[in-house]
Design a protein around this motif. Sequence first.
Motif, PDB file in Angstrom:
ATOM      1  N   THR A   6       0.796  -1.225   0.000  1.00 17.94           N
ATOM      2  CA  THR A   6       0.000   0.000   0.000  1.00 17.94           C
ATOM      3  C   THR A   6       0.828   1.274   0.000  1.00 17.94           C
ATOM      4  O   THR A   6       0.386   2.287  -0.539  1.00 17.94           O
ATOM      5  N   GLU A   7       2.004   1.264   0.632  1.00 15.74           N
ATOM      6  CA  GLU A   7       2.839   2.460   0.684  1.00 15.74           C
ATOM      7  C   GLU A   7       4.307   2.065   0.608  1.00 15.74           C
ATOM      8  O   GLU A   7       4.698   1.012   1.086  1.00 15.74           O
ATOM      9  N   LEU A   8       5.082   2.952   0.036  1.00 14.91           N
ATOM     10  CA  LEU A   8       6.540   2.897   0.119  1.00 14.91           C
ATOM     11  C   LEU A   8       6.934   4.104   0.959  1.00 14.91           C
ATOM     12  O   LEU A   8       6.538   5.235   0.651  1.00 14.91           O
ATOM     13  N   THR A   9       7.675   3.882   2.039  1.00 15.59           N
ATOM     14  CA  THR A   9       8.040   4.956   2.950  1.00 15.59           C
ATOM     15  C   THR A   9       9.492   5.348   2.746  1.00 15.59           C
ATOM     16  O   THR A   9      10.362   4.481   2.653  1.00 15.59           O
ATOM     17  N   VAL A  10       9.736   6.648   2.679  1.00 10.07           N
ATOM     18  CA  VAL A  10      11.078   7.188   2.494  1.00 10.07           C
ATOM     19  C   VAL A  10      11.401   8.084   3.685  1.00 10.07           C
ATOM     20  O   VAL A  10      10.690   9.065   3.935  1.00 10.07           O
ATOM     21  N   ASP A  11      12.457   7.743   4.417  1.00  9.08           N
ATOM     22  CA  ASP A  11      12.947   8.618   5.485  1.00  9.08           C
ATOM     23  C   ASP A  11      13.662   9.800   4.842  1.00  9.08           C
ATOM     24  O   ASP A  11      14.373   9.633   3.838  1.00  9.08           O
ATOM     25  N   CYS A  12      13.488  10.980   5.405  1.00  8.94           N
ATOM     26  CA  CYS A  12      14.116  12.163   4.827  1.00  8.94           C
ATOM     27  C   CYS A  12      14.175  13.287   5.857  1.00  8.94           C
ATOM     28  O   CYS A  12      13.558  13.203   6.909  1.00  8.94           O
ATOM     29  N   HIS A  13      14.920  14.337   5.525  1.00 11.96           N
ATOM     30  CA  HIS A  13      14.981  15.523   6.381  1.00 11.96           C
ATOM     31  C   HIS A  13      13.815  16.471   6.120  1.00 11.96           C
ATOM     32  O   HIS A  13      13.289  17.079   7.034  1.00 11.96           O
ATOM     33  N   ASP A  14      13.424  16.607   4.840  1.00  9.32           N
ATOM     34  CA  ASP A  14      12.439  17.617   4.458  1.00  9.32           C
ATOM     35  C   ASP A  14      11.332  16.974   3.615  1.00  9.32           C
ATOM     36  O   ASP A  14      11.412  16.961   2.383  1.00  9.32           O
ATOM     37  N   PRO A  15      10.298  16.438   4.254  1.00 11.50           N
ATOM     38  CA  PRO A  15       9.224  15.776   3.514  1.00 11.50           C
ATOM     39  C   PRO A  15       8.530  16.674   2.484  1.00 11.50           C
ATOM     40  O   PRO A  15       8.152  16.206   1.413  1.00 11.50           O
ATOM     41  N   GLU A  16       8.381  17.948   2.786  1.00 11.61           N
ATOM     42  CA  GLU A  16       7.725  18.857   1.834  1.00 11.61           C
ATOM     43  C   GLU A  16       8.536  18.984   0.547  1.00 11.61           C
ATOM     44  O   GLU A  16       8.000  18.868  -0.553  1.00 11.61           O
ATOM     45  N   ARG A  17       9.820  19.219   0.694  1.00 13.90           N
ATOM     46  CA  ARG A  17      10.697  19.384  -0.479  1.00 13.90           C
ATOM     47  C   ARG A  17      10.776  18.101  -1.293  1.00 13.90           C
ATOM     48  O   ARG A  17      10.661  18.115  -2.520  1.00 13.90           O
ATOM     49  N   LEU A  18      10.971  16.970  -0.599  1.00 12.81           N
ATOM     50  CA  LEU A  18      11.145  15.712  -1.316  1.00 12.81           C
ATOM     51  C   LEU A  18       9.836  15.265  -1.970  1.00 12.81           C
ATOM     52  O   LEU A  18       9.840  14.771  -3.101  1.00 12.81           O
ATOM     53  N   SER A  19       8.718  15.467  -1.298  1.00 13.25           N
ATOM     54  CA  SER A  19       7.440  15.098  -1.912  1.00 13.25           C
ATOM     55  C   SER A  19       7.151  15.973  -3.133  1.00 13.25           C
ATOM     56  O   SER A  19       6.623  15.482  -4.131  1.00 13.25           O
ATOM     57  N   ALA A  20       7.515  17.237  -3.079  1.00 11.81           N
ATOM     58  CA  ALA A  20       7.317  18.119  -4.244  1.00 11.81           C
ATOM     59  C   ALA A  20       8.148  17.631  -5.429  1.00 11.81           C
ATOM     60  O   ALA A  20       7.662  17.604  -6.570  1.00 11.81           O
ATOM     61  N   PHE A  21       9.400  17.234  -5.165  1.00 14.93           N
ATOM     62  CA  PHE A  21      10.252  16.695  -6.227  1.00 14.93           C
ATOM     63  C   PHE A  21       9.602  15.457  -6.852  1.00 14.93           C
ATOM     64  O   PHE A  21       9.441  15.360  -8.070  1.00 14.93           O
ATOM     65  N   TRP A  22       9.197  14.499  -6.020  1.00 19.37           N
ATOM     66  CA  TRP A  22       8.650  13.249  -6.533  1.00 19.37           C
ATOM     67  C   TRP A  22       7.279  13.441  -7.174  1.00 19.37           C
ATOM     68  O   TRP A  22       6.926  12.712  -8.115  1.00 19.37           O
ATOM     69  N   CYS A  23       6.497  14.425  -6.725  1.00 17.41           N
ATOM     70  CA  CYS A  23       5.235  14.733  -7.415  1.00 17.41           C
ATOM     71  C   CYS A  23       5.516  15.156  -8.854  1.00 17.41           C
ATOM     72  O   CYS A  23       4.809  14.737  -9.784  1.00 17.41           O
ATOM     73  N   GLU A  24       6.546  15.950  -9.055  1.00 14.58           N
ATOM     74  CA  GLU A  24       6.920  16.374 -10.408  1.00 14.58           C
ATOM     75  C   GLU A  24       7.450  15.201 -11.237  1.00 14.58           C
ATOM     76  O   GLU A  24       7.141  15.070 -12.420  1.00 14.58           O
ATOM     77  N   VAL A  25       8.255  14.348 -10.621  1.00  2.27           N
ATOM     78  CA  VAL A  25       8.815  13.198 -11.337  1.00  2.27           C
ATOM     79  C   VAL A  25       7.701  12.270 -11.804  1.00  2.27           C
ATOM     80  O   VAL A  25       7.673  11.837 -12.962  1.00  2.27           O
ATOM     81  N   LEU A  26       6.777  11.939 -10.902  1.00  6.26           N
ATOM     82  CA  LEU A  26       5.788  10.893 -11.156  1.00  6.26           C
ATOM     83  C   LEU A  26       4.418  11.403 -11.581  1.00  6.26           C
ATOM     84  O   LEU A  26       3.524  10.599 -11.853  1.00  6.26           O
ATOM     85  N   ASP A  27       4.225  12.717 -11.612  1.00  7.62           N
ATOM     86  CA  ASP A  27       2.913  13.310 -11.867  1.00  7.62           C
ATOM     87  C   ASP A  27       1.906  12.828 -10.823  1.00  7.62           C
ATOM     88  O   ASP A  27       0.778  12.463 -11.136  1.00  7.62           O
ATOM     89  N   PHE A  28       2.349  12.802  -9.568  1.00  5.42           N
ATOM     90  CA  PHE A  28       1.510  12.461  -8.425  1.00  5.42           C
ATOM     91  C   PHE A  28       1.040  13.760  -7.783  1.00  5.42           C
ATOM     92  O   PHE A  28       1.492  14.846  -8.128  1.00  5.42           O
ATOM     93  N   LYS A  29       0.148  13.626  -6.804  1.00  8.80           N
ATOM     94  CA  LYS A  29      -0.305  14.773  -6.032  1.00  8.80           C
ATOM     95  C   LYS A  29      -0.224  14.416  -4.548  1.00  8.80           C
ATOM     96  O   LYS A  29      -0.209  13.238  -4.170  1.00  8.80           O
ATOM     97  N   VAL A  30      -0.186  15.440  -3.712  1.00 12.03           N
ATOM     98  CA  VAL A  30      -0.208  15.220  -2.275  1.00 12.03           C
ATOM     99  C   VAL A  30      -1.611  14.753  -1.905  1.00 12.03           C
ATOM    100  O   VAL A  30      -2.606  15.397  -2.259  1.00 12.03           O
ATOM    101  N   ILE A  31      -1.684  13.618  -1.203  1.00 16.63           N
ATOM    102  CA  ILE A  31      -2.988  13.099  -0.792  1.00 16.63           C
ATOM    103  C   ILE A  31      -3.177  13.127   0.720  1.00 16.63           C
ATOM    104  O   ILE A  31      -4.284  12.965   1.200  1.00 16.63           O
ATOM    105  N   ASP A  32      -2.092  13.350   1.468  1.00 19.15           N
ATOM    106  CA  ASP A  32      -2.206  13.484   2.917  1.00 19.15           C
ATOM    107  C   ASP A  32      -0.984  14.234   3.432  1.00 19.15           C
ATOM    108  O   ASP A  32       0.128  14.048   2.921  1.00 19.15           O
TER     109      ASP A  32
END
Length: 129
Positions: A6-32
């Motif tokens: 159901t989920e792949l979890t990535v540990d990171c320092h800055d979830p906002e920055r990293l999620s924004a990067f991956w949203c652009e890479v994958l054409d995903f959106k923030v869902i939570d």
Amino acid sequence: MASRFTELTVDCHDPERLSAFWCEVLDFKVIDRRAGQVEIGSWEPTVEDIRAGQMPPTVVFIQVPEDKTAKNRLHLDVSPIDRSTEDEVSRLLGLGATRTDVGQGPDRNWVVLADPEGNEFCVVRTLAP
């Protein structure tokens, strides 16, 4: 009945920055979004949908204090769907990815990159027509 991925979890320092990067890479959106955590996906998961069948997993970025210290044992592979692999690598470099060497050698049909926090991922064959 089996479990579902159901989920792949990535540990990171800055979830906002990293999620924004991956949203652009994958054409995903923030869902939570919660304190220190951001989940992205291509769909809004429901328990009913997940129970009914295998659905695409989401990616969850969780803030942790420690740095990444070694090569990832698990990584994502991405395939461009509307351009060449070389053009996709250029796009991802423009988003903040960097080229990295994990010992892959020069004659491979994939390109190893790292996201803005150093997590390796591969750009593999294009799926473009």
